[in-house]
Each structure stands twice: as C-alpha cells, then as structure tokens.
Design a protein around this motif. Structure first.
Motif, short mmCIF file in Angstrom:
data_model
loop_
_atom_site.label_atom_id
_atom_site.label_comp_id
_atom_site.label_asym_id
_atom_site.label_seq_id
_atom_site.Cartn_x
_atom_site.Cartn_y
_atom_site.Cartn_z
N ALA A 278 -6.86 1.99 2.55
CA ALA A 278 -7.65 3.08 3.16
C ALA A 278 -8.27 2.68 4.49
N HIS A 279 -8.37 1.37 4.76
CA HIS A 279 -8.96 0.91 6.03
C HIS A 279 -8.02 1.16 7.22
N LEU A 280 -6.75 1.44 6.95
CA LEU A 280 -5.79 1.67 8.04
C LEU A 280 -6.05 3.00 8.73
N SER A 281 -5.64 3.08 9.99
CA SER A 281 -5.66 4.35 10.70
C SER A 281 -4.45 5.16 10.27
N LEU A 282 -4.69 6.28 9.60
CA LEU A 282 -3.58 7.12 9.15
C LEU A 282 -2.81 7.68 10.34
N ASP A 283 -3.53 8.00 11.41
CA ASP A 283 -2.85 8.51 12.61
C ASP A 283 -1.87 7.47 13.16
N ASP A 284 -2.29 6.20 13.19
CA ASP A 284 -1.41 5.14 13.68
C ASP A 284 -0.19 4.98 12.78
N LEU A 285 -0.42 4.95 11.47
CA LEU A 285 0.69 4.78 10.53
C LEU A 285 1.67 5.95 10.66
N TYR A 286 1.13 7.13 10.76
CA TYR A 286 1.98 8.31 10.90
C TYR A 286 2.79 8.26 12.20
N ARG B 182 4.81 -2.60 8.79
CA ARG B 182 5.00 -3.93 9.38
C ARG B 182 4.25 -4.06 10.70
N VAL B 183 4.30 -3.01 11.52
CA VAL B 183 3.57 -3.05 12.79
C VAL B 183 2.08 -3.24 12.56
N LEU B 184 1.59 -2.71 11.44
CA LEU B 184 0.17 -2.86 11.09
C LEU B 184 -0.08 -4.09 10.24
N GLU B 185 0.93 -4.99 10.22
CA GLU B 185 0.85 -6.31 9.58
C GLU B 185 0.68 -6.23 8.06
N ILE B 186 1.38 -5.27 7.47
CA ILE B 186 1.40 -5.13 6.01
C ILE B 186 2.86 -5.02 5.57
N ARG B 187 3.21 -5.76 4.53
CA ARG B 187 4.56 -5.70 3.98
C ARG B 187 4.55 -4.84 2.72
#
Length: 239
Positions: A31-39, A73-78
C-alpha cells in the motif's frame, strides 16, 4: 458541424478504478506504493509489447504477466508469474463492472442529441474490446459499425490507416474532426498526423515530449469533456 471520435480506455472510463480494485485484492501489503506510478508503468510495458501481441509473437497471457511484473520491477519489487496472472484475473473481473464517467456520459448524450457524427476508435484484441464496449453501454449511443477496433482491422493507432478508414466509413471532414483520448503516443500523435484536431485527456499529469505533436486542447483530471465539446460546437474559444 464538428465531429468527435473517442478513445475507450482511460477516456470513456477511468481505467485506474478497476486497476485499484485488483491491486487492493492482491497487493494490499504494498500500500506504500504510488498506485499512479504502478499504473503508468503497467500501461508503458503494455504498449511496449502490444504490437508483438497483435502479431501473435506473444500470447495475451504472457503480455498480461509481463506488463505488471515489469511495472513492479521498476518500483524494485519482484512478483511471481502466478501473482501477476491472479492480478490480471481480478483486473479483468473488475473491468466487467465498467461504466462511463458521468462527464463522458454527458458528452455522449450531447453528441447524440445534437445529431453530430461521432464514433469510437480503440486499440486492442477484437473480442476483448467489443466486450468492453458492450459493458460500457456504448451501443446505447452508437451503432456497432461506428465503433472501430484495431484487432478487427489489422492496423492500429497511431497508424494513419485507421484514421483514414474511419474518415471514409463515417464521412468525416478531417478539418472539423476532434479525436479525444488519453494516450499521447497513440491518440495525439495519430490524430495530428491524420490532420485531425486532438483533445488530450491528461488524467495523470504527464509531460509532453519536446518538439512532438501538440494537442489542440489539454484537459486535466477535473476538466469537463462535455463542456469542452459544447463550447466547441457553440463557437467559443477553448484551449
């Protein structure tokens, strides 16, 4: 009289809504991730391999797994392929609950009431996009032959062919035709290359590339498409 052609995804409906539903179901622990960025990254990687998918060089399943895996991956999560495909399954289910935004419903109502020539151009596999069009209720405003799906035609935005095809089928005057869409690369570049005018729906605050095609009108997340169309038709200055 002006003509208005609409994109579907992230234009007639806000695509991040079903995306968020699937994210909350599968990845609430991020939940700490930016949803806009992931999208945004998910859309980027989807566009990157879209043509390969259309040509049959990549399966839809592989494309769906690739785009969300690479976005994480760009957000450093696998994430695993299994997690990616479960996310896609829930994303597709949430897309089965789609509806036009109130503003877009008003815009389509206005075009119909005024007797304007209008239609839809959307990129994507034929069956998938037609199902989405039906779910959105687009056939309440348009005939099936006024909805153009790249997967049925063999060419896609921003290819000039799809714009010329629509001009011919709908009898459009390109100088008085506006294309309304969210994708700079597909919608704005394509429409301007075809000699159409372009309304860019920039929901995410993107940056325009320097020296590239420029939209005639840019609308932010809180600007009204319906009001913009009405002002164009009434001869008011917009932009």
């Amino acid at each position: 009289m002006y003509h208005f052609i609409f994109d579907i995804d992230d234009t007639i409906y806000d695509q991040i809504i079903p995306f968020k539903k699937a994210f909350d179901r599968n990845f609430a622990h991020y939940a700490h991730l930016s949803l806009d960025d992931l999208y945004r990254y998910n859309r980027h990687f989807s566009d990157e391999v879209f043509e390969q998918t259309v040509r049959g060089e990549m399966t839809l399943e592989d494309m769906h797994a690739y785009r969300i895996t690479e976005a994480f991956r760009v957000l450093e999560i696998r994430i695993s392929r299994e997690e990616a495909l479960q996310f896609q399954q829930d994303y597709a289910a949430a897309q089965g609950e789609l509806e036009p935004t109130p503003d877009m419903r008003e815009a389509l109502d206005y075009c119909l009431a005024k007797g304007l020539k209008f239609g839809v151009i959307t990129n994507g596999p034929a069956e998938h996009q037609r199902k989405k069009v039906k779910q959105l209720g687009i056939y309440d405003w348009l005939k099936p032959e006024e909805v153009f799906v790249s997967g049925e035609l063999g060419f896609m935005k921003p290819d000039l062919q799809i714009f010329r095809h629509v001009e011919e089928k709908l009898g459009l005057d390109r100088r008085r035709t506006y294309y309304i869409g969210d994708s700079y690369a597909n919608d704005i570049v394509g429409a301007k290359g075809a000699g159409w005018q372009a309304i860019w729906i920039d929901r995410r605050g993107q940056t325009l590339p320097e020296g590239g095609a420029q939209p005639d009108i840019t609308l932010g997340a809180h600007d009204s498409v319906a009001d913009t169309i009405r002002r164009i038709c009434e001869g008011e200055s917009v932009g």
